[in-house]
Design an enzyme around this catalytic site. Structure first.
Site, PDB file in Angstrom:
ATOM      1  N   HIS A  27       3.327  75.696  24.177  1.00  0.00           N
ATOM      2  CA  HIS A  27       2.475  75.089  25.085  1.00  0.00           C
ATOM      3  C   HIS A  27       1.995  76.143  25.878  1.00  0.00           C
ATOM      4  O   HIS A  27       2.316  76.753  27.048  1.00  0.00           O
ATOM      5  CB  HIS A  27       3.465  74.395  26.012  1.00  0.00           C
ATOM      6  CG  HIS A  27       4.369  73.453  25.490  1.00  0.00           C
ATOM      7  ND1 HIS A  27       4.070  71.925  25.314  1.00  0.00           N
ATOM      8  CD2 HIS A  27       5.562  73.425  24.670  1.00  0.00           C
ATOM      9  CE1 HIS A  27       4.840  71.413  24.461  1.00  0.00           C
ATOM     10  NE2 HIS A  27       5.737  72.140  24.125  1.00  0.00           N
ATOM     11  N   GLY A 116      13.729  72.069  30.288  1.00  0.00           N
ATOM     12  CA  GLY A 116      12.898  71.480  28.989  1.00  0.00           C
ATOM     13  C   GLY A 116      13.038  69.998  29.096  1.00  0.00           C
ATOM     14  O   GLY A 116      11.825  69.443  29.269  1.00  0.00           O
ATOM     15  N   LEU A 118      12.568  67.159  30.963  1.00  0.00           N
ATOM     16  CA  LEU A 118      11.779  67.117  32.167  1.00  0.00           C
ATOM     17  C   LEU A 118      12.624  66.288  33.338  1.00  0.00           C
ATOM     18  O   LEU A 118      13.246  65.409  33.014  1.00  0.00           O
ATOM     19  CB  LEU A 118      10.571  66.496  31.799  1.00  0.00           C
ATOM     20  CG  LEU A 118       9.475  67.052  30.787  1.00  0.00           C
ATOM     21  CD1 LEU A 118       8.361  66.434  30.671  1.00  0.00           C
ATOM     22  CD2 LEU A 118       9.238  68.412  31.555  1.00  0.00           C
ATOM     23  N   ASP A 154       3.711  66.797  35.780  1.00  0.00           N
ATOM     24  CA  ASP A 154       3.700  65.372  35.850  1.00  0.00           C
ATOM     25  C   ASP A 154       4.835  64.838  35.050  1.00  0.00           C
ATOM     26  O   ASP A 154       5.422  63.621  35.670  1.00  0.00           O
ATOM     27  CB  ASP A 154       2.024  64.837  35.125  1.00  0.00           C
ATOM     28  CG  ASP A 154       0.949  65.293  35.819  1.00  0.00           C
ATOM     29  OD1 ASP A 154       1.010  64.938  37.120  1.00  0.00           O
ATOM     30  OD2 ASP A 154       0.261  65.898  35.335  1.00  0.00           O
ATOM     31  N   GLY A 155       5.231  65.259  34.279  1.00  0.00           N
ATOM     32  CA  GLY A 155       6.297  64.568  33.309  1.00  0.00           C
ATOM     33  C   GLY A 155       7.480  64.788  34.211  1.00  0.00           C
ATOM     34  O   GLY A 155       8.497  63.906  34.401  1.00  0.00           O
ATOM     35  N   HIS A 258      -1.747  71.246  25.284  1.00  0.00           N
ATOM     36  CA  HIS A 258      -0.451  70.972  26.050  1.00  0.00           C
ATOM     37  C   HIS A 258       0.718  71.646  24.889  1.00  0.00           C
ATOM     38  O   HIS A 258       1.607  72.005  25.441  1.00  0.00           O
ATOM     39  CB  HIS A 258      -0.343  69.575  26.216  1.00  0.00           C
ATOM     40  CG  HIS A 258       0.923  69.049  27.180  1.00  0.00           C
ATOM     41  ND1 HIS A 258       2.198  69.447  26.552  1.00  0.00           N
ATOM     42  CD2 HIS A 258       0.884  68.492  28.322  1.00  0.00           C
ATOM     43  CE1 HIS A 258       3.251  69.057  27.362  1.00  0.00           C
ATOM     44  NE2 HIS A 258       2.450  68.580  28.437  1.00  0.00           N
ATOM     45  N   ARG A 346      43.864  58.239  38.586  1.00  0.00           N
ATOM     46  CA  ARG A 346      43.055  58.373  39.421  1.00  0.00           C
ATOM     47  C   ARG A 346      43.449  58.852  40.717  1.00  0.00           C
ATOM     48  O   ARG A 346      43.140  59.621  41.719  1.00  0.00           O
ATOM     49  CB  ARG A 346      41.743  57.341  39.475  1.00  0.00           C
ATOM     50  CG  ARG A 346      42.609  55.979  40.125  1.00  0.00           C
ATOM     51  CD  ARG A 346      41.824  54.929  40.282  1.00  0.00           C
ATOM     52  NE  ARG A 346      42.290  53.526  40.793  1.00  0.00           N
ATOM     53  CZ  ARG A 346      41.830  52.404  41.441  1.00  0.00           C
ATOM     54  NH1 ARG A 346      40.342  52.698  41.899  1.00  0.00           N
ATOM     55  NH2 ARG A 346      42.485  51.355  41.699  1.00  0.00           N
ATOM     56  N   SER A 373      37.088  54.290  44.736  1.00  0.00           N
ATOM     57  CA  SER A 373      37.476  54.102  43.558  1.00  0.00           C
ATOM     58  C   SER A 373      37.694  55.097  42.826  1.00  0.00           C
ATOM     59  O   SER A 373      38.904  55.280  41.924  1.00  0.00           O
ATOM     60  CB  SER A 373      36.351  53.061  42.687  1.00  0.00           C
ATOM     61  OG  SER A 373      36.405  51.817  43.367  1.00  0.00           O
ATOM     62  N   GLU A 400      24.011  58.465  39.561  1.00  0.00           N
ATOM     63  CA  GLU A 400      24.878  59.233  38.687  1.00  0.00           C
ATOM     64  C   GLU A 400      24.220  60.447  38.135  1.00  0.00           C
ATOM     65  O   GLU A 400      24.751  61.453  38.077  1.00  0.00           O
ATOM     66  CB  GLU A 400      25.507  58.300  37.524  1.00  0.00           C
ATOM     67  CG  GLU A 400      26.306  57.204  38.162  1.00  0.00           C
ATOM     68  CD  GLU A 400      25.585  56.062  38.508  1.00  0.00           C
ATOM     69  OE1 GLU A 400      26.144  55.076  38.815  1.00  0.00           O
ATOM     70  OE2 GLU A 400      24.263  55.863  38.273  1.00  0.00           O
ATOM     71  N   HIS A 450      38.613  54.681  35.776  1.00  0.00           N
ATOM     72  CA  HIS A 450      38.470  53.457  35.064  1.00  0.00           C
ATOM     73  C   HIS A 450      38.134  53.513  33.582  1.00  0.00           C
ATOM     74  O   HIS A 450      37.050  53.018  32.876  1.00  0.00           O
ATOM     75  CB  HIS A 450      37.460  52.371  35.674  1.00  0.00           C
ATOM     76  CG  HIS A 450      37.637  52.096  37.128  1.00  0.00           C
ATOM     77  ND1 HIS A 450      38.039  53.095  38.084  1.00  0.00           N
ATOM     78  CD2 HIS A 450      37.958  50.996  37.631  1.00  0.00           C
ATOM     79  CE1 HIS A 450      38.260  52.420  39.403  1.00  0.00           C
ATOM     80  NE2 HIS A 450      38.107  51.237  39.081  1.00  0.00           N
ATOM     81  N   ASP A 458      36.770  43.184  35.069  1.00  0.00           N
ATOM     82  CA  ASP A 458      35.441  43.623  35.219  1.00  0.00           C
ATOM     83  C   ASP A 458      34.867  43.685  33.895  1.00  0.00           C
ATOM     84  O   ASP A 458      33.466  43.503  33.672  1.00  0.00           O
ATOM     85  CB  ASP A 458      35.288  45.179  35.778  1.00  0.00           C
ATOM     86  CG  ASP A 458      35.197  45.177  37.231  1.00  0.00           C
ATOM     87  OD1 ASP A 458      34.966  44.117  37.689  1.00  0.00           O
ATOM     88  OD2 ASP A 458      35.467  46.358  37.716  1.00  0.00           O
ATOM     89  N   HIS A 462      32.079  47.201  31.767  1.00  0.00           N
ATOM     90  CA  HIS A 462      32.592  48.221  32.598  1.00  0.00           C
ATOM     91  C   HIS A 462      33.548  48.957  31.898  1.00  0.00           C
ATOM     92  O   HIS A 462      34.435  50.061  32.275  1.00  0.00           O
ATOM     93  CB  HIS A 462      33.210  47.759  34.024  1.00  0.00           C
ATOM     94  CG  HIS A 462      32.103  47.660  34.901  1.00  0.00           C
ATOM     95  ND1 HIS A 462      30.789  47.013  34.801  1.00  0.00           N
ATOM     96  CD2 HIS A 462      31.976  48.313  36.334  1.00  0.00           C
ATOM     97  CE1 HIS A 462      30.143  46.893  35.963  1.00  0.00           C
ATOM     98  NE2 HIS A 462      30.671  47.693  36.671  1.00  0.00           N
TER      99      HIS A 462
END
Length: 655
Positions: A27, A116, A118, A154-155, A258, A346, A373, A400, A450, A458, A462
């Site tokens: 590029h 890499g 993006l 931009d990406g 590009h 947990r 949780s 996340e 979980h 749930d 889930h």
């Protein structure tokens, strides 16, 4: 003869187009378009020392637009890093050259992170900026006082992770984070306007950023913008208006520069347009000297920093950051053996973390809005926010992916060990960053609770049924699924001791009995071990993880009552077991017994241990809503359901 600013910038353009041309791949457009901005940054603002690329108080530079890797390789070479050499650059994108197609942090000193995919570079830079502010609060300006700079395209700004990352940065007021946006209005498909009408500066301002604009080809205007950025009390986006492929007269400003070489004729035309009358890969001495002088700027501040470190009252504390002692949790494990506990893993993780966080000052915890949780906040941890960078717990919000990428940046910055929680089913949201944790050897711990149909009501959205196996296929990622409080502590101990990659600990919502009651070394560290051995002549070996080890124990009891000997092998970590020597694995995987796996997830993958002739009990569909014990009955994950099928198999009947 003194090299001009244009000469220095054109050296980047020339090396970039020559390397891409030689490789017939790459590029060239972004390096040629951002050469002027990068020249100003590296010659006047960036604090670095090529003689010691790991200097802790260096500025961090992240090329988020990693496809433009030749920009970074050119800068490292020109400023005097030992590598890449000119020969390395001539072999750009070839096997054996550290100049990979996209920057890899394990290939070259000076590459802060693997980019890499993006957006992730910018998001990791947010984590680096968090680590800098935290360590500054702990050790003061004398040892930690640097900035994090990013070049993004931009990406990077379109990807969804950008929204998550800049939200975290704006909320935390990370004023030492500066993003240089290569605003060239071109993507691979063509003009940005084909797919976007977004007001990006308005979005950044709305999330608490300061925005400044400049002509990305005007030296004085770039300086003005960077001066304003450095003075801001907010994170800063610098909108650099540029022409992609600047200098290539027939292709600049188009998507043709590009993702493909310019071509022989256009390279010649670019040389003429730029006034670069030098053969391929040749940098005149005056230009090389100017760049080496820019690289030498960091020697004096580096030496002054070393003097401050030598005199610092907490020098020893600084130098031991990140060192995790073996048997870190042995006292905690001994207390569990003395006082067995039936708790969800947990909760067992929280108990382990109480001990860990009291011993290790460098842990920084967090959760993607599931603190209560995930059980990731322990007593005594203050929240890390804009009013208290010295805190050690981050509320990431429902982000996340952004959390995982930020943790990568924190780990790669150094001086901290990040861990963060969410539900295991949401590992899919973070998966691209988890993969980069493993690829770039980042010391990150993912706390995923979980972990099965055991979460109950749930329901299938889930309940992670395919996630454990899908994560186990990622190289260099240790996936732990402990069966009780002791194994959970052992998993944490092993995860923290691993310095060359991440770990993911999958934890139950439901309470589990403590199955380990004997004092011993960290048995989980071997990945699989015989929890119980057969009393009658052995005919069956039962392999299980997490909450299903309890079921395997019940199956064993039923078989032994009928005179059928059965071992129970707990398999908390496939990756650690696969790394054991052949002799150990032969003991765990005997050829003279029926091998049976039990795990509340897909059975796919277990055949590596059970063989095709073994039995595999799991969930090869999506889950269902209902009380968790009813779900285990529904999916046949009980001793009453499993034992008859084992007996049928042993008797040669169709199982």
């Amino acid at each position: 003869m003194t090299a001009s600013f244009a000469d220095c910038a054109n050296a980047i353009r020339a090396l970039s187009m020559d390397a891409v041309e030689a490789a017939n791949s790459g590029h060239p457009g972004m390096p040629m378009g951002m050469a002027d901005v990068a020249t100003v940054l590296f010659q006047r603002y960036l604090k670095f020392d090529p003689a010691d690329p790991a200097w802790p108080d260096r500025d961090r530079f992240v090329l988020s637009a990693g496809h433009g890797s030749m920009l970074l390789y050119s800068l490292l070479h020109l400023t005097g890093y030992a590598r890449p050499t000119l020969e390395d650059i001539k072999n750009f994108r070839q096997i054996g050259s550290p100049c990979a197609g996209h920057p890899e942090n394990f290939e070259l000193a000076g590459v802060e992170c693997t980019t890499g995919p993006l957006g992730q570079g910018l998001a990791m830079a947010v984590g680096m900026a968090i680590a800098e502010r935290h360590l500054n609060a702990v050790f003061g300006d004398d040892l930690v006082n640097h900035k994090t700079w990013v070049i993004a395209g931009d990406g990077c700004l379109m990807e969804g992770i950008n929204h998550e990352a800049i939200g975290i940065a704006g909320h935390l007021k990370l004023n030492r984070l500066i993003v240089l946006w290569d605003d060239n209005k071109i993507t691979i498909d063509g003009a940005v306007s084909l797919s976007s009408v977004e007001d990006i500066p308005a979005r950044y301002r709305a999330t608490g950023w300061h925005v400044v604009e400049c002509d990305g080809h005007d030296e004085a205007d770039i300086v003005r913008a960077l001066d304003e950025a450095v003075a801001s009390d907010k994170p800063v986006l610098v909108k650099c208006r540029t022409v992609i492929g600047r200098g290539a007269p027939n292709k600049q400003g188009t998507s043709k520069v590009h993702g493909s070489p310019l071509g022989k004729d256009e390279v010649a035309a670019a040389r003429a347009a730029l006034g670069w009358n030098h053969p391929a890969f040749e940098i005149p001495q005056d230009i090389r000297d100017a760049w080496l002088a820019a690289g030498a700027r960091g020697a004096a501040p580096h030496a002054a920093w070393a003097e401050r470190l030598a005199a610092h009252p907490d020098r020893l504390g600084w130098e031991r950051r990140g060192d995790v002692q073996p048997n870190l949790l042995e006292p905690h494990v001994q207390s569990l053996l003395a006082n067995p506990q039936k708790v969800a893993t947990r909760k067992a993780s929280e108990l382990a973390l109480e001990a860990v966080n009291a011993i290790l000052d460098e842990t920084i915890g967090g959760s993607a809005d599931l603190t209560g949780s995930n059980n990731t906040l322990t007593k005594g941890l203050q929240r890390l926010d804009a009013d208290n960078y010295g805190g050690r717990y981050l509320n990431y919000g429902i982000r996340e992916f952004g959390m995982a990428a930020a943790m990568n940046g924190m780990a790669l910055h150094g001086g901290v060990i990040p861990y963060g929680g969410t539900f295991l089913v949401f590992a899919d949201y973070a998966r691209a960053a988890i993969r980069l944790s493993a690829l770039q050897h980042a010391r990150v711990v993912y706390v995923m609770t979980h972990d099965s149909i055991g979460l109950g009501e749930d329901g299938p959205t889930h309940q992670p049924v395919e996630h454990l196996m899908s994560l186990r296929v990622i190289p260099n990622l240790d996936v732990w699924r402990p069966c009780d409080v002791v194994e959970t502590a052992e998993a944490w101990e092993a995860a923290l001791a691993k310095t060359d990659g991440p770990a993911l600990i999958a934890l139950s919502r439901q309470n589990l009995p403590q199955l380990r009651t004997e004092a011993a070394e960290n048995r989980s560290a071997r990945g699989a071990y015989a929890l119980l051995e057969a009393e009658a002549p052995r005919k069956v070996v039962l392999y299980a993880t997490g909450s299903e080890v309890e079921i395997a124990v019940a199956v064993r009891e039923a078989l032994e009552a009928q005179g059928i000997g059965a071992d129970v092998v707990s398999v908390p970590c496939f990756e650690r077991f696969d790394a054991q020597d052949a002799s150990y694995k032969r003991d765990i995987l005997p050829t003279d017994a029926l091998k049976v796996s039990i795990e509340a997830g897909t059975t796919f993958g277990w055949e590596r241990y059970t063989g095709n002739d073994g039995l595999r009990f799991g969930v090869d569909s999506f889950g269902a809503s209902g009380p968790y014990l009813k779900l285990y009955e529904h999916f046949g994950l009980t001793a009453d359901a499993i034992v008859p099928q084992i007996l049928a198999k042993l008797n040669g009947e169709q199982a």
